[in-house]
Design a protein around this motif. Structure first.
Motif, short mmCIF file in Angstrom:
data_model
loop_
_atom_site.label_atom_id
_atom_site.label_comp_id
_atom_site.label_asym_id
_atom_site.label_seq_id
_atom_site.Cartn_x
_atom_site.Cartn_y
_atom_site.Cartn_z
N ALA A 58 0.83 -1.22 0.00
CA ALA A 58 0.00 0.00 0.00
C ALA A 58 0.86 1.26 0.00
O ALA A 58 0.37 2.35 -0.30
CB ALA A 58 -0.93 0.00 1.21
N PRO A 74 -1.30 5.80 3.54
CA PRO A 74 -2.30 4.74 3.59
C PRO A 74 -2.35 3.93 4.87
O PRO A 74 -3.28 3.17 5.06
CB PRO A 74 -1.91 3.85 2.39
CG PRO A 74 -0.44 4.03 2.27
CD PRO A 74 -0.18 5.48 2.64
N ILE A 190 -8.17 -0.62 1.53
CA ILE A 190 -7.06 -1.54 1.32
C ILE A 190 -7.55 -2.76 0.56
O ILE A 190 -8.51 -3.41 0.95
CB ILE A 190 -6.45 -1.98 2.67
CG1 ILE A 190 -6.04 -0.77 3.51
CG2 ILE A 190 -5.25 -2.90 2.45
CD1 ILE A 190 -4.93 0.07 2.91
#
Length: 295
Positions: A58, A74, A190
């Protein structure tokens, strides 16, 4: 890994090298360095608890856009245990750090694995619901193959969610209703979204689904402070589009096996969970069941 984190820390604390950085860029570099060290701690402990490879992926967009444009970080580092944050913080003296050198190399066959030098001997729903996937990265050629130390996949627990039913006062008004589930960490979705099956079953102010989905991340990969979001959606025939009616969430700290009754909130879904307005004052909720299955 740790070596890259130290390089970033050296750049961050170098003074002249960051004279043209914005405050957001400085904060991003700090968080990246801390994230890399947190990942090193997980590898060192070999317990699978904390930042894993899925979480590190991520961070790719942050690396790619660091000095091009501001990008929301993130990962939710504020929710990481304080003792881990203290170990990972570059404010801690290097001499006081007991971290071992950790790096990421490639095993034969192109599989990316965390590695470290060998330790001394010891005793011991339809087209509208489709989502594009992210292409895999092409790994570089390894210079050597040291002994690999990986966080074992075996023993991680899959999170199986059964969307049981949702209570709505106008439960008969919705065409092709379904629920979308996804994980949110640091205010960002996510690993994409997942939809349960469309349901025609309705009675007593409830739409019944009884459909099961398995989250893309195992329980151990979901960071503290993250949450599983649920959006109730339906098809609007007059506008020929899908629409979200309301939403709910289950925090990682409350993610346990068994039945959960979740409050419903007015749209749109707030990924930061700051503005929560009840969808109804009536006793109508989203009912889900959680089960863990060991891989």
């Amino acid at each position: 890994g740790n070596r890259l984190a130290r390089s970033m820390i050296a750049e961050y604390t170098g003074g002249s090298s960051r004279s043209g950085w914005t405050s957001k860029e400085e904060k991003a570099v700090e968080r990246l360095a801390i994230s890399l060290r947190l990942r090193s701690l997980v590898i060192k402990r070999d317990d699978g608890n904390g930042i894993d490879l899925d979480n590190m992926k991520a961070l790719t967009s942050v690396f790619n856009n660091l000095f091009k444009k501001d990008k929301k970080f993130p990962l939710d580092l504020d929710s990481v245990p304080p003792e881990d944050l203290k170990k990972a913080s570059f404010l801690q003296d290097e001499e006081d750090s007991d971290e071992e050198e950790v790096e990421v190399v490639l095993e034969e066959g192109g599989t990316r694995v965390p590695t470290m030098a060998p330790p001394p001997p010891t005793s011991s729903a339809a087209a509208l619901k489709n989502r594009p996937s992210t292409p895999d990265e092409t790994p570089a050629e390894p210079a050597r193959k040291p002994a690999a130390v990986t966080t074992p996949k075996k023993g991680k627990r899959k999170v199986v969610v059964t969307i049981d039913k949702i209570g709505l006062k106008d439960y008969l008004a919705y065409q092709d209703p379904f629920v979308t589930a996804y994980i949110v960490s640091g205010g960002k979705i996510i690993d994409g979204t997942q939809d349960c099956a469309i349901s025609p079953k309705r009675d007593d102010y409830h739409i019944h689904f009884g459909d099961t989905i398995t989250l893309k991340q195992p329980y151990e990969s979901i960071l503290p402070g993250a949450a599983v979001f649920f959006e109730f959606k339906h098809f609007k025939k007059d506008k020929q589009k899908l629409s979200t009616k309301c939403w709910a969430f289950l925090e990682r700290e409350d993610l346990s096996e068994g039945q959960h009754v979740l409050e419903l909130y007015k749209k749109p879904a707030d990924l930061k969970r700051k503005k929560l307005n009840l969808h109804t004052v009536k006793p109508l909720y989203l009912h889900v069941n959680i089960e863990f299955k060991t891989e």
